[in-house]
Design a protein around this motif. Sequence first.
Motif, short mmCIF file in Angstrom:
data_model
loop_
_atom_site.label_atom_id
_atom_site.label_comp_id
_atom_site.label_asym_id
_atom_site.label_seq_id
_atom_site.Cartn_x
_atom_site.Cartn_y
_atom_site.Cartn_z
N UNK A 235 0.84 -1.21 0.00
CA UNK A 235 0.00 0.00 0.00
C UNK A 235 0.87 1.25 0.00
N UNK A 236 0.27 2.33 -0.48
CA UNK A 236 0.94 3.63 -0.51
C UNK A 236 1.31 4.07 0.92
N UNK A 237 0.33 3.92 1.86
CA UNK A 237 0.57 4.37 3.24
C UNK A 237 1.72 3.57 3.85
N UNK A 238 1.75 2.27 3.56
CA UNK A 238 2.80 1.41 4.15
C UNK A 238 4.18 1.81 3.65
N UNK A 239 4.30 2.02 2.34
CA UNK A 239 5.61 2.40 1.79
C UNK A 239 6.01 3.77 2.34
N UNK B 71 0.13 -7.64 -9.59
CA UNK B 71 0.49 -6.23 -9.38
C UNK B 71 0.89 -5.98 -7.92
N UNK B 72 0.20 -6.67 -7.01
CA UNK B 72 0.57 -6.53 -5.60
C UNK B 72 2.02 -7.00 -5.40
N UNK B 73 2.37 -8.09 -6.06
CA UNK B 73 3.75 -8.58 -5.96
C UNK B 73 4.73 -7.54 -6.48
N UNK B 74 4.40 -6.93 -7.62
CA UNK B 74 5.31 -5.92 -8.18
C UNK B 74 5.42 -4.72 -7.24
N UNK B 75 4.33 -4.39 -6.56
CA UNK B 75 4.37 -3.25 -5.63
C UNK B 75 5.33 -3.56 -4.48
N UNK B 76 5.21 -4.76 -3.90
CA UNK B 76 6.05 -5.11 -2.74
C UNK B 76 7.49 -5.37 -3.18
N UNK C 239 11.64 2.57 -3.87
CA UNK C 239 11.42 3.78 -3.06
C UNK C 239 12.20 3.73 -1.75
N UNK C 240 12.25 2.58 -1.12
CA UNK C 240 12.97 2.51 0.17
C UNK C 240 14.48 2.59 -0.04
#
Length: 257
Positions: free
Chosen positions: A62-66, A104-109, A116-117
């Motif tokens: 999620x955006x908030x988590x990142x 897509x969730x996998x690509x996000x994580x 980003x991190x």
Amino acid sequence: MTTALITGATAGIGAAFARRLAGRGYHLVLAARNTDRLWREATELHDRHGVEADVVTADLATEEGISAVEDRLNSREHPVDLLVNNAGFGNKGRYLEVSVADELTMLKVHCEAVLRLTSAATASMCERGRGGVINVASVAAFFPRGTYGASKAWVTQFTQGAAKDLAGQGVRLMALCPGFVRTEFHDRAGMDSTGIPRWMWLDADQVVETALQDLARGKVLSVPDPRYKALLGASRLIPRGVLAKASSTTGRKYGPK
Ligand SMILES: NC(=O)c1ccc[n+]([C@@H]2O[C@H](COP(=O)([O-])OP(=O)(O)OC[C@H]3O[C@@H](n4cnc5c(N)ncnc54)[C@H](OP(=O)(O)O)[C@@H]3O)[C@@H](O)[C@H]2O)c1
């Protein structure tokens, strides 16, 4: 004072990083989704090793988590010296058996969060002229193996490229590419791992010990264990089609739906 932030710190390889780094006297910031588990682990490591251990509850899908983890990495008051981007998972099923949303969730994580991190961490590390990032990929990065392998190939390539771009600034980046490791990963993904030969299994603590040694030696790519180094070497001699067939079946049996 040296601080490490580990994502996916509550289980498997991430928890092994937390234990090993606490043993070396690092203060810890542990990130994952399960707050109770995070605090249990933080308290245990604090009590056992006398290090400070803080937690960030964050779903990196999620955006908030990142953003929550980015904010912690951007702190000038409490800088992070070592980032371990480790959170990850497997989807249950092959291509088209898994929904596009889950891919897509996998690509996000595996990709967006790692990008980003890493960027948040290295920007402040470059200002201070020191620091390290370990991005946990997989040997799957070198084999055709669905979105999982492709995402780990991205992690590996990205890390190697960023390491070159930041060379000479005192910041080390390393992609860690383990083979099969006994963790919660396979059960969580609904994989039936009984068919994976015993010799292919690695121990999370040993993987982490090798990773930290490789980072200290300045390696940009770490493939823990000679068995997997040999396997990767041999794989370069095997025709791509044969390799694709073997890698799309090994360890990819799934339990009942
Ligand atoms: N096990 C293997 O054979 C193997 C081999 C090569 C590479 N790897 C890679 O190693 C890394 C760690 O895997 P593992 O085997 O240690 O798995 P694991 O035992 O299942 O642990 C996964 C960790 O990631 C966290 N996590 C999962 N999804 C998350 C999300 N959306 N946001 C934040 N945290 C999340 C989990 O905690 P919560 O559920 O509380 O969030 C847990 O702490 C992964 O990147 C994996 O791809 C594993």
